[in-house]
Motif scaffolding. Structure first.
Motif, PDB file in Angstrom:
ATOM      1  N   ASP A 108      -6.395 -14.492 -14.070  1.00  0.00           N
ATOM      2  CA  ASP A 108      -6.292 -13.117 -14.735  1.00  0.00           C
ATOM      3  C   ASP A 108      -6.936 -12.078 -14.122  1.00  0.00           C
ATOM      4  O   ASP A 108      -6.611 -11.020 -14.160  1.00  0.00           O
ATOM      5  CB  ASP A 108      -6.478 -13.274 -16.214  1.00  0.00           C
ATOM      6  N   ASP A 109      -8.147 -12.413 -13.592  1.00  0.00           N
ATOM      7  CA  ASP A 109      -9.075 -11.342 -12.843  1.00  0.00           C
ATOM      8  C   ASP A 109      -8.206 -10.979 -11.649  1.00  0.00           C
ATOM      9  O   ASP A 109      -8.297  -9.833 -11.141  1.00  0.00           O
ATOM     10  CB  ASP A 109     -10.365 -11.972 -12.604  1.00  0.00           C
ATOM     11  N   VAL A 110      -7.571 -11.740 -10.651  1.00  0.00           N
ATOM     12  CA  VAL A 110      -6.991 -11.636  -9.580  1.00  0.00           C
ATOM     13  C   VAL A 110      -5.940 -10.668  -9.936  1.00  0.00           C
ATOM     14  O   VAL A 110      -5.439  -9.661  -9.218  1.00  0.00           O
ATOM     15  CB  VAL A 110      -6.335 -12.782  -8.933  1.00  0.00           C
ATOM     16  N   GLU A 111      -4.996 -10.712 -11.292  1.00  0.00           N
ATOM     17  CA  GLU A 111      -4.007 -10.094 -11.757  1.00  0.00           C
ATOM     18  C   GLU A 111      -4.421  -8.785 -11.949  1.00  0.00           C
ATOM     19  O   GLU A 111      -4.116  -7.434 -11.376  1.00  0.00           O
ATOM     20  CB  GLU A 111      -3.240 -10.615 -12.730  1.00  0.00           C
ATOM     21  N   LEU A 112      -5.708  -8.329 -12.649  1.00  0.00           N
ATOM     22  CA  LEU A 112      -6.174  -7.285 -12.912  1.00  0.00           C
ATOM     23  C   LEU A 112      -6.666  -6.434 -11.683  1.00  0.00           C
ATOM     24  O   LEU A 112      -6.295  -5.267 -11.528  1.00  0.00           O
ATOM     25  CB  LEU A 112      -7.435  -7.285 -13.953  1.00  0.00           C
ATOM     26  N   LEU A 113      -7.098  -7.336 -10.609  1.00  0.00           N
ATOM     27  CA  LEU A 113      -7.345  -6.448  -9.402  1.00  0.00           C
ATOM     28  C   LEU A 113      -6.274  -5.827  -8.737  1.00  0.00           C
ATOM     29  O   LEU A 113      -6.110  -4.821  -8.057  1.00  0.00           O
ATOM     30  CB  LEU A 113      -7.850  -7.452  -8.425  1.00  0.00           C
ATOM     31  N   GLY A 114      -5.222  -6.764  -8.781  1.00  0.00           N
ATOM     32  CA  GLY A 114      -3.999  -6.479  -8.302  1.00  0.00           C
ATOM     33  C   GLY A 114      -3.382  -4.941  -8.947  1.00  0.00           C
ATOM     34  O   GLY A 114      -2.781  -4.121  -8.135  1.00  0.00           O
ATOM     35  N   LEU A 115      -3.417  -5.036 -10.215  1.00  0.00           N
ATOM     36  CA  LEU A 115      -3.071  -3.701 -10.902  1.00  0.00           C
ATOM     37  C   LEU A 115      -3.980  -2.466 -10.461  1.00  0.00           C
ATOM     38  O   LEU A 115      -3.346  -1.537 -10.193  1.00  0.00           O
ATOM     39  CB  LEU A 115      -2.923  -4.061 -12.363  1.00  0.00           C
ATOM     40  N   ALA A 116      -5.215  -2.684 -10.387  1.00  0.00           N
ATOM     41  CA  ALA A 116      -6.058  -1.549 -10.143  1.00  0.00           C
ATOM     42  C   ALA A 116      -5.612  -1.107  -8.703  1.00  0.00           C
ATOM     43  O   ALA A 116      -5.668   0.170  -8.362  1.00  0.00           O
ATOM     44  CB  ALA A 116      -7.699  -2.111  -9.995  1.00  0.00           C
ATOM     45  N   LEU A 117      -5.501  -2.131  -7.732  1.00  0.00           N
ATOM     46  CA  LEU A 117      -5.102  -1.615  -6.266  1.00  0.00           C
ATOM     47  C   LEU A 117      -3.913  -0.653  -6.123  1.00  0.00           C
ATOM     48  O   LEU A 117      -3.671   0.051  -5.716  1.00  0.00           O
ATOM     49  CB  LEU A 117      -5.189  -2.946  -5.532  1.00  0.00           C
ATOM     50  N   GLU A 118      -3.000  -1.240  -6.931  1.00  0.00           N
ATOM     51  CA  GLU A 118      -1.614  -0.623  -7.256  1.00  0.00           C
ATOM     52  C   GLU A 118      -1.716   0.841  -7.639  1.00  0.00           C
ATOM     53  O   GLU A 118      -1.004   1.620  -7.175  1.00  0.00           O
ATOM     54  CB  GLU A 118      -0.656  -1.222  -7.692  1.00  0.00           C
ATOM     55  N   ARG A 119      -2.518   0.839  -8.720  1.00  0.00           N
ATOM     56  CA  ARG A 119      -2.669   2.179  -9.504  1.00  0.00           C
ATOM     57  C   ARG A 119      -3.630   3.168  -8.465  1.00  0.00           C
ATOM     58  O   ARG A 119      -3.489   4.100  -8.486  1.00  0.00           O
ATOM     59  CB  ARG A 119      -3.817   1.892 -10.601  1.00  0.00           C
ATOM     60  N   ALA A 120      -4.517   2.406  -7.441  1.00  0.00           N
ATOM     61  CA  ALA A 120      -5.450   3.382  -6.948  1.00  0.00           C
ATOM     62  C   ALA A 120      -4.565   3.852  -5.318  1.00  0.00           C
ATOM     63  O   ALA A 120      -4.758   5.121  -5.073  1.00  0.00           O
ATOM     64  CB  ALA A 120      -6.602   2.509  -6.076  1.00  0.00           C
ATOM     65  N   ASP A 121      -3.559   3.008  -4.972  1.00  0.00           N
ATOM     66  CA  ASP A 121      -2.897   3.437  -3.919  1.00  0.00           C
ATOM     67  C   ASP A 121      -1.356   3.062  -4.050  1.00  0.00           C
ATOM     68  O   ASP A 121      -1.155   1.849  -3.376  1.00  0.00           O
ATOM     69  CB  ASP A 121      -3.498   3.024  -2.566  1.00  0.00           C
ATOM     70  N   ARG A 148       1.400   3.532  -2.867  1.00  0.00           N
ATOM     71  CA  ARG A 148       2.340   3.381  -1.927  1.00  0.00           C
ATOM     72  C   ARG A 148       1.861   2.551  -0.539  1.00  0.00           C
ATOM     73  O   ARG A 148       2.804   1.809   0.156  1.00  0.00           O
ATOM     74  CB  ARG A 148       2.266   4.832  -0.676  1.00  0.00           C
ATOM     75  N   ARG A 149       0.595   1.818  -0.811  1.00  0.00           N
ATOM     76  CA  ARG A 149       0.188   0.676   0.216  1.00  0.00           C
ATOM     77  C   ARG A 149       0.451  -0.626  -0.254  1.00  0.00           C
ATOM     78  O   ARG A 149       0.342  -1.043  -1.793  1.00  0.00           O
ATOM     79  CB  ARG A 149      -1.310   0.876   0.152  1.00  0.00           C
ATOM     80  N   PRO A 150       0.989  -1.428   0.256  1.00  0.00           N
ATOM     81  CA  PRO A 150       1.449  -2.975  -0.245  1.00  0.00           C
ATOM     82  C   PRO A 150       0.221  -3.786  -0.015  1.00  0.00           C
ATOM     83  O   PRO A 150      -0.572  -3.889   0.786  1.00  0.00           O
ATOM     84  CB  PRO A 150       2.212  -3.194   0.751  1.00  0.00           C
ATOM     85  N   TYR A 151      -0.259  -4.622  -1.101  1.00  0.00           N
ATOM     86  CA  TYR A 151      -1.285  -5.618  -1.123  1.00  0.00           C
ATOM     87  C   TYR A 151      -0.664  -6.777  -1.108  1.00  0.00           C
ATOM     88  O   TYR A 151       0.033  -7.082  -1.839  1.00  0.00           O
ATOM     89  CB  TYR A 151      -2.143  -5.249  -1.954  1.00  0.00           C
ATOM     90  N   LEU A 152      -1.443  -7.903  -0.361  1.00  0.00           N
ATOM     91  CA  LEU A 152      -0.918  -9.340  -0.719  1.00  0.00           C
ATOM     92  C   LEU A 152      -2.400  -9.788  -1.021  1.00  0.00           C
ATOM     93  O   LEU A 152      -3.130  -9.930  -0.255  1.00  0.00           O
ATOM     94  CB  LEU A 152      -0.480  -9.833   0.645  1.00  0.00           C
ATOM     95  N   LEU A 153      -2.514 -10.370  -2.227  1.00  0.00           N
ATOM     96  CA  LEU A 153      -3.504 -11.122  -2.536  1.00  0.00           C
ATOM     97  C   LEU A 153      -3.349 -12.441  -2.766  1.00  0.00           C
ATOM     98  O   LEU A 153      -2.395 -13.010  -3.188  1.00  0.00           O
ATOM     99  CB  LEU A 153      -3.960 -10.769  -3.953  1.00  0.00           C
TER     100      LEU A 153
END
Length: 77
Positions: free
Chosen positions: A20-33, A35-40
């Motif tokens: 769940d913490d990794v999912e929250l991190l992914g959501l925070a990154l998407e919200r911050a930027d 346009r940028r793709p992230y792979l966790l």
């Protein structure tokens, strides 16, 4: 109008026992930027972490409060 160049994917290794913490991190990154793709990629133990180090990541995010883990202890081969 020209479309902007695609932003490179940021590859992150997450050493985390709670998915769940990794999912929250992914959501925070998407919200911050958005346009940028992230792979966790998540690992939750020392053997998986050691194996993951053979792959390329832009950054490693480590939970220092995991059961059965002392991240400041030196690794032994």
């Amino acid at each position: 109008m020209h479309s902007p160049a695609a932003l490179p994917t940021v590859r992150l290794l997450c050493v985390e026992d709670n998915p769940d913490d990794v999912e929250l991190l992914g959501l925070a990154l998407e919200r911050a930027d958005p346009r940028r793709p992230y792979l966790l990629e998540r690992v939750d133990d020392a053997p998986a972490f050691a194996a993951a180090l053979a792959r390329d990541f832009d950054a490693i995010l480590c939970d220092f409060n995991m059961p059965r883990s002392r991240p400041m202890r030196p690794c032994r081969s």
